[in-house]
Design a protein around this motif. Structure first.
Motif, mmCIF file in Angstrom:
data_model
loop_
_atom_site.group_PDB
_atom_site.id
_atom_site.type_symbol
_atom_site.label_atom_id
_atom_site.label_comp_id
_atom_site.label_asym_id
_atom_site.label_seq_id
_atom_site.Cartn_x
_atom_site.Cartn_y
_atom_site.Cartn_z
ATOM 1 N N TYR A 11 0.850 -1.185 0.000
ATOM 2 C CA TYR A 11 0.000 0.000 0.000
ATOM 3 C C TYR A 11 0.889 1.240 0.000
ATOM 4 N N THR A 12 0.325 2.354 -0.379
ATOM 5 C CA THR A 12 1.087 3.601 -0.390
ATOM 6 C C THR A 12 0.718 4.505 0.780
ATOM 7 N N ASP A 13 0.060 3.941 1.781
ATOM 8 C CA ASP A 13 -0.327 4.733 2.941
ATOM 9 C C ASP A 13 -0.017 3.958 4.219
ATOM 10 N N GLU A 14 -0.620 4.394 5.330
ATOM 11 C CA GLU A 14 -0.317 3.797 6.639
ATOM 12 C C GLU A 14 -0.712 2.318 6.745
ATOM 13 N N ARG A 15 -1.562 1.841 5.846
ATOM 14 C CA ARG A 15 -1.941 0.419 5.869
ATOM 15 C C ARG A 15 -0.741 -0.489 5.611
ATOM 16 N N ASP A 16 0.264 0.044 4.928
ATOM 17 C CA ASP A 16 1.429 -0.776 4.605
ATOM 18 C C ASP A 16 2.161 -1.239 5.863
ATOM 19 N N ARG A 17 2.225 -0.386 6.866
ATOM 20 C CA ARG A 17 2.908 -0.769 8.113
ATOM 21 C C ARG A 17 2.228 -1.980 8.750
ATOM 22 N N ASP A 18 0.893 -1.976 8.800
ATOM 23 C CA ASP A 18 0.166 -3.117 9.354
ATOM 24 C C ASP A 18 0.328 -4.352 8.479
#
Length: 185
Positions: free
Chosen positions: A77-84
């Motif tokens: 993902y290109t947003d904060e979802r990538d961390r999860d």
């Protein structure tokens, strides 16, 4: 190296001693980059809950500032979802890559430094394809290959440029991979 070919129920190739050593060294370096073959593995003899607790305590953090790690484990993902997403999937993906690399090393060891043919059981095919591809991706990052034009630009390197040797290995791994895929068809 003589190209892979189908022989009965397995694939077979002949490698020279230096090719076995080179490939084993590259795979071991890949394992080191990924945290080593034994890192992040919980100790044996634990019950299910203890294994789960130990596994979460032994996770290896990959250096995402390294472009190689980003290439091997691209962002979903290109947003904060990538961390999860990374938190829940990356360690399993890393361990899978390490397991696949171990298969390759085991098969290479069975050649007795090239004295015996390299024999791949059908079950090992996927591990080989993924590991060779990961090695090529790794070298492409280090060489700055991003597209056909950047690869073409490297073809004109001087023989004295140290990157020519890395480019030769990159091309050889391409041959290994193509030979493997052709023999499996």
């Amino acid at each position: 190296m003589r190209a892979f070919r189908r022989v009965g129920d397995h694939l077979e190739a002949e490698l020279e001693e230096f090719e076995v050593a080179l490939l084993a060294s590259l795979v071991e370096q890949l394992q080191d980059i990924l945290g080593g073959p034994d890192s992040g593995q919980p100790p044996a003899g634990l019950d299910a809950f203890e294994r789960l607790a130990a596994a979460s305590a032994t996770q290896v953090e990959l250096d995402h500032d390294d472009p190689l790690i980003e290439r091997l484990f691209p962002a979903a993902y290109t947003d904060e979802r990538d961390r999860d997403f990374r938190r829940f999937t990356e360690d399993d993906a890393r361990r899978t890559r390490l397991d696949e690399a171990s298969v390759v090393l085991s098969d290479l060891a069975a050649t007795a430094d090239g004295a015996e043919p390299l024999r791949l059981a059908d079950d090992d095919f996927e591990a080989w394809v993924k590991t060779i591809n990961a090695l090529r991706l790794s070298l492409s990052v280090r060489l700055g290959i991003t597209d056909a034009d950047s690869l073409d630009a490297l073809q004109g390197l001087s023989a004295r440029d140290p990157r020519t040797h890395i480019l030769d290995i990159y091309d050889w791994l391409g041959f290994v991979l193509e030979s493997l895929l052709d023999a499996s068809a």
